[in-house]
Design a protein around this motif. Structure first.
Motif, PDB file in Angstrom:
ATOM      1  N   ALA A 121       0.818  -1.216   0.000  1.00 18.24           N
ATOM      2  CA  ALA A 121       0.000   0.000   0.000  1.00 18.24           C
ATOM      3  C   ALA A 121       0.846   1.257   0.000  1.00 18.24           C
ATOM      4  O   ALA A 121       0.425   2.304  -0.501  1.00 18.24           O
ATOM      5  N   GLY A 122       2.044   1.170   0.569  1.00 16.43           N
ATOM      6  CA  GLY A 122       2.927   2.325   0.593  1.00 16.43           C
ATOM      7  C   GLY A 122       4.006   2.291  -0.458  1.00 16.43           C
ATOM      8  O   GLY A 122       4.851   3.184  -0.521  1.00 16.43           O
ATOM      9  N   GLY A 123       3.984   1.247  -1.299  1.00 19.08           N
ATOM     10  CA  GLY A 123       4.992   1.120  -2.335  1.00 19.08           C
ATOM     11  C   GLY A 123       4.595   1.817  -3.619  1.00 19.08           C
ATOM     12  O   GLY A 123       3.467   2.292  -3.785  1.00 19.08           O
ATOM     13  N   SER A 124       5.527   1.886  -4.568  1.00 19.10           N
ATOM     14  CA  SER A 124       5.259   2.562  -5.835  1.00 19.10           C
ATOM     15  C   SER A 124       4.228   1.777  -6.633  1.00 19.10           C
ATOM     16  O   SER A 124       4.162   0.546  -6.564  1.00 19.10           O
ATOM     17  N   GLN A 125       3.420   2.523  -7.408  1.00 21.46           N
ATOM     18  CA  GLN A 125       2.317   1.903  -8.139  1.00 21.46           C
ATOM     19  C   GLN A 125       2.290   2.390  -9.580  1.00 21.46           C
ATOM     20  O   GLN A 125       2.630   3.541  -9.864  1.00 21.46           O
ATOM     21  N   LYS A 126       1.879   1.505 -10.455  1.00 21.34           N
ATOM     22  CA  LYS A 126       1.676   1.865 -11.854  1.00 21.34           C
ATOM     23  C   LYS A 126       0.191   2.136 -12.081  1.00 21.34           C
ATOM     24  O   LYS A 126      -0.663   1.766 -11.265  1.00 21.34           O
ATOM     25  N   LEU A 127      -0.103   2.800 -13.165  1.00 21.26           N
ATOM     26  CA  LEU A 127      -1.475   3.173 -13.500  1.00 21.26           C
ATOM     27  C   LEU A 127      -2.134   2.051 -14.290  1.00 21.26           C
ATOM     28  O   LEU A 127      -1.602   1.581 -15.307  1.00 21.26           O
ATOM     29  N   ALA A 151       6.501   4.354 -11.701  1.00 25.18           N
ATOM     30  CA  ALA A 151       5.630   4.969 -10.690  1.00 25.18           C
ATOM     31  C   ALA A 151       4.743   6.003 -11.381  1.00 25.18           C
ATOM     32  O   ALA A 151       5.200   7.094 -11.736  1.00 25.18           O
ATOM     33  N   GLU A 152       3.465   5.650 -11.576  1.00 22.75           N
ATOM     34  CA  GLU A 152       2.540   6.479 -12.345  1.00 22.75           C
ATOM     35  C   GLU A 152       1.273   6.828 -11.575  1.00 22.75           C
ATOM     36  O   GLU A 152       0.431   7.574 -12.074  1.00 22.75           O
ATOM     37  N   TRP A 153       1.141   6.295 -10.370  1.00 24.02           N
ATOM     38  CA  TRP A 153      -0.111   6.442  -9.633  1.00 24.02           C
ATOM     39  C   TRP A 153       0.184   6.503  -8.149  1.00 24.02           C
ATOM     40  O   TRP A 153       1.189   5.971  -7.669  1.00 24.02           O
ATOM     41  N   THR A 154      -0.701   7.138  -7.416  1.00 25.58           N
ATOM     42  CA  THR A 154      -0.688   7.128  -5.960  1.00 25.58           C
ATOM     43  C   THR A 154      -2.137   7.185  -5.507  1.00 25.58           C
ATOM     44  O   THR A 154      -2.989   7.760  -6.219  1.00 25.58           O
ATOM     45  N   PRO A 155      -2.476   6.608  -4.377  1.00 24.14           N
ATOM     46  CA  PRO A 155      -3.888   6.596  -3.968  1.00 24.14           C
ATOM     47  C   PRO A 155      -4.526   7.978  -3.873  1.00 24.14           C
ATOM     48  O   PRO A 155      -5.734   8.109  -4.044  1.00 24.14           O
TER      49      PRO A 155
END
Length: 875
Positions: free
Chosen positions: A127-133, A201-205
């Motif tokens: 949940a706190g890691g880098s995320q793609k879109l 890394a393209e997204w964040t909550p």
């Protein structure tokens, strides 16, 4: 694509960065800058101990380094029992010992806020890691990238952090808070963050909510367009709309990363630390990122094609196909520092300058000089690896060169390079920048692009900077001799006009604002430019912008935009104001004419290829000037700064004197200057009080006769190095010692003393000095004449003035020449010695393939000459 609902303008607030500036000033007062260069100090496996730490720090201090940045990485094989888990009590005690020993030695310490790069750790959850879109059921959301920390040290392995979530960062920092409760944190100067390498890394909550708040419409409504794999035809209305949508998306990501960065800075300041950050690579406004930290840092990667005679750049020793270090990019970091009032701009220096063991000190100097003239004043070498005293040569190593470590044969002459850097940085860390032009960077043009998703603005592939009207304007100013800094929209809005038409930014005062041609410009920026013009600021707009950026509420914003353009055109006709508008129809660009009319300090040395930086001092102006052309300069040089006296200092040895000057009828000061290709100089232009003691004159010398070879036979004695010392020999001719009969010469790395006795040549009439030219040196030379140390020749050209050391009759010349480690490494590989003992990537060559030197040709080593003496007389 339908237009979204009315848009609320996204605002990058500079309130927190400006607060950071205030706290940083207090911190810098307590930890004054050190003009010595630093090095990045990798801790493999964090397998350090007290004795090894002390031994290396003492070697660093003796070599003239002023500090280290600790970055723990993967470890060495067969040393696993020495590993210290990151942030464990043992690791923290090693850190505490380091800071105590550094303080004892007069050094300082920075640390990376993590291991390897980028930020990440075992305690980072998905949940706190880098995320793609991704798109799920028609909605945009995030999916873990699963990226792990690169080159992590034991205890630092784990998921990479979400670089857009300040809340995730706060959770990441909690173990650091706990660890630092057990040691004194005051021994740390700064926390460090490497370049943005959060790949994918393209997204964040929080992105959707931030996007809605900033732009006034739902990103989810445009999910299909954002993720399309079939973009519309270039130049079509659909492509225009897609570029606008992606601009809003990219701008939001950039603002969230700025918040992330500011949260890290706030945390560091709360602990009493500065922050040092490499902003490049981020999908954000780099000027805002660089400007939000205490020490913005750029980097050089690869080698520049300098035309300096004798500067080798073999195709098999460089990274082919790699962008060269770009001066316009270097100025991103220094501009932000100047605009925001940061006293230091650092650089990760000489990364992959050449192949391992093929880099010389002479190769490093022009790259460092190029950094200096572009505003960098805090060099950090890349880098040095901790290696325990019991490690066999070449010790523990990092996979990326350059190897600035005590096992490198030229380490004994490394102090000469560091003394040079220290002399220059002493000047460049003093006074204030004197760049008089402020050049607006149209960031909105960079992010308005229908191709791709995020745009990472790194030091490689910088077409977004160089192939733009902004880049053209920056180069035009530089070539015309007008020094400039760059400014972002937010930094511009934090600036204030002065009563005399200048512009006061948070850090400096500028005399002219230049706005290059821009496709897109935010309304707030356009309004602010109009406000500045109305208050008397001198502004040149090379062209009016075409449109507003972004997608929301275009009709209303375009209507206001058109009205603002009409207002600008009207203001340009008001002779009481100072707005100059360019036009595509004009044959001549107004920029240089306006700059000259404004009376800006112009340095005509730029027209002959000399590169410079100028700073204001309490009593005048200081210059660093370097000749990176292929030709010598020997002429009168007009200075842009007023002066009656010019002190010239040779940064190679610190020798100083009063340079010849003359002042023309217009009051313009010129200085007589001699600079060979590759040389540099420090000038202090001032108008001292008449009672100030006069400096000794700096001589302007010319050859009094031809260069004369030194006759006789040379003795060659190998003094230090390995694997064994070859036997001493005598020779009447100079050449590579690899060509001597004993096979040990072919694998030797170290230092040999060349000694010759000779009678002084007859001095032609008028001779006052002699120039010793060593010819081809492989690779550095420490020279003594009649027992007197003349100096260390480590940079091109390999020449030293002898002054009074040459005496009539018999003379003894001793030259300690040090070569590269290349032949010794070649020998290890040819004999199959297993010296590549690191985990993970272990050791690769400059093309990131497995390293193997067994087929290398022998590298010429020693004093190749010819060694000559040239008589000199006053011109």
């Amino acid at each position: 694509m339908p237009l979204p609902s009315p848009r609320r303008r996204a605002v990058v607030s500079l309130a927190r960065p400006l607060l950071a500036l205030c706290s940083a000033s207090l911190l810098f007062a307590a930890t004054s800058p050190d003009p010595r260069p630093w090095t990045r100090w990798w801790w493999p496996g964090s397998a350090v101990d007290r004795a090894g730490i002390t031994q290396q720090l003492e070697a660093f201090a003796q070599a003239g380094l002023g500090g280290v940045e600790i970055t723990p990485i993967y470890g060495a094989q067969h040393a696993e029992d020495r590993y210290l888990p990151y942030l464990s009590p043992a690791w923290m005690e090693a850190l505490a010992h380091t800071t105590r020993e550094a303080a004892r030695l007069g050094m300082q310490v920075d640390m990376a806020t993590g291991t390897g790069w980028p930020f990440g750790a075992p305690w980072v959850d998905p949940a706190g890691g880098s995320q793609k879109l991704v798109q799920v059921d028609g909605h945009l959301t995030g999916a873990p990238t699963q990226m792990q920390v690169k080159r992590a040290a034991p205890g630092g392995e784990g998921l990479v952090l979400d670089p857009y979530a300040a809340s995730a960062l706060q959770r990441y920092l909690t173990p650091f808070d706990e660890a630092f409760r057990h040691i004194d944190p005051s021994g740390i100067r700064a926390q460090f963050h490497d370049s943005f390498e959060y790949y994918g890394a393209e997204w964040t909550p929080g992105l959707a909510a931030a996007f809605r708040a900033a732009h006034g419409y739902e990103l989810d409504d445009h999910a299909a367009e954002l993720l399309t794999e079939n973009p519309p035809a270039a130049g079509s209305p659909a492509a225009d709309a897609l570029g606008r949508l992606k601009a809003d998306y990219r701008t939001t990501l950039g603002e969230l990363h700025l918040d992330y960065l500011q949260a890290w800075a706030d945390w560091s300041h709360d602990h009493g630390w500065l922050v040092r950050n490499q902003s490049h690579g981020a999908p954000a406004n780099l000027l805002d990122l660089y400007g939000a930290v205490d020490i913005p840092e750029t980097e050089t990667f690869g080698s520049t094609l300098f035309p300096i005679p004798g500067l080798r750049r073999s195709p098999d020793e460089i990274r082919s196909g790699q962008d060269l270090p770009e001066p316009l990019m270097m100025k991103m970091a220094s501009s932000a520092a100047h605009v925001m009032g940061r006293p230091l701009t650092s650089s990760e220096t000489c990364t992959w300058l050449r192949e391992h063991w093929k880099t010389t000190l002479a190769m490093a100097k022009p790259e460092i000089d190029r950094l200096f003239v572009n505003g960098i004043n805090h060099v950090l070498y890349h880098g040095t690896v901790y290696s325990p005293p019991d490690a066999a040569w070449p010790g523990w190593l990092f996979y990326a060169s350059t190897q600035f470590n005590p096992n490198n044969p030229w380490w004994q002459d490394f102090a000469a390079l560091n003394a040079y850097v220290t002399r220059v940085q002493t000047v460049l860390q003093s006074g204030q920048p004197d760049n008089e032009v402020l050049l607006y960077w149209p960031y909105a043009d960079v992010v308005d692009d229908p191709s791709g998703l995020i745009k990472q603005l790194g030091v490689h592939h910088v077409d977004w900077l160089t192939h733009s009207p902004f880049g053209a304007a920056a180069r035009e100013l530089a070539q015309a001799g007008f020094a400039c800094d760059y400014v972002s929209d937010a930094q511009l809005e934090a600036s204030r006009p002065t009563a005399n038409g200048d512009l006061q930014t948070p850090g400096q005062t500028y005399r002219l604002l230049v706005v290059p041609a821009a496709r897109r410009m935010p309304l707030a920026t356009l309004r602010y430019i109009i406000s500045m013009v109305r208050q008397g600021t001198h502004v040149v707009m090379l062209a009016l912008p075409d449109d507003v950026p972004g997608l929301g509420h275009l009709p209303a914003r375009r209507a206001e935009f058109a009205g603002l353009l009409d207002e600008l055109r009207s203001l340009a006709t008001d002779t009481s104001l100072h707005l100059t508008l360019g036009s595509p129809d004009e044959r001549r660009n107004p920029l240089i004419a306006v700059a000259a009319h404004r009376g800006l300090r112009r340095e005509t040395m730029a027209a002959v290829g000399l590169e410079y930086i100028r700073r204001r001092t309490d009593d005048g102006f200081a210059y660093f000037i370097t000749n990176l052309t292929g030709e010598s300069f020997n002429a009168w040089l007009p200075l842009g700064a007023p002066a009656t006296t010019v002190r010239r200092t040779d940064p190679l040895d610190g020798m100083a004197g009063a340079a010849p000057t003359r002042i023309d009828a217009a009051g313009k000061t010129s200085v007589r200057l001699q600079l060979a290709s590759g040389q540099s100089v420090l000038l202090h232009a001032t108008s001292p009080d008449p009672t100030t003691p006069a400096l000794a004159a700096w001589p302007i010398l010319e050859p009094a006769g031809p260069a004369q070879p030194i006759p006789g036979s040379w003795s060659i004695r190998f003094r230090r190095g390995g694997p064994v010392l070859p036997p001493s020999v005598g020779s009447t001719a100079l050449g590579s010692w690899t060509e001597l009969p004993d096979p040990e010469n072919q694998r030797f790395a170290g230092t040999a003393r060349y000694t010759i006795e000779f009678d002084a040549p007859v001095a032609p009439p008028g001779t006052t000095d002699w120039l010793l030219n060593l010819g081809d040196v492989r690779e550095s030379a420490r020279v003594q004449l009649n027992g007197q140390l003349i100096g260390t020749a480590w940079s091109l050209p390999f020449q030293l003035r002898l002054d009074s050391a040459l005496r009539a009759g018999r003379n003894v010349l001793e030259i300690d020449v040090t070569n590269l480690a290349a032949n010794r490494i070649r020998d290890l590989d040819r004999r199959g010695i297993d010296w590549r003992i690191m985990h993970e990537i272990n050791f690769v060559n400059i093309r990131y393939r497995p390293f193997d030197a067994s087929d290398w040709p022998l590298t010429p080593s020693g004093l190749l000459g010819p060694v000559t003496l040239t008589p000199l007389r006053p011109e």
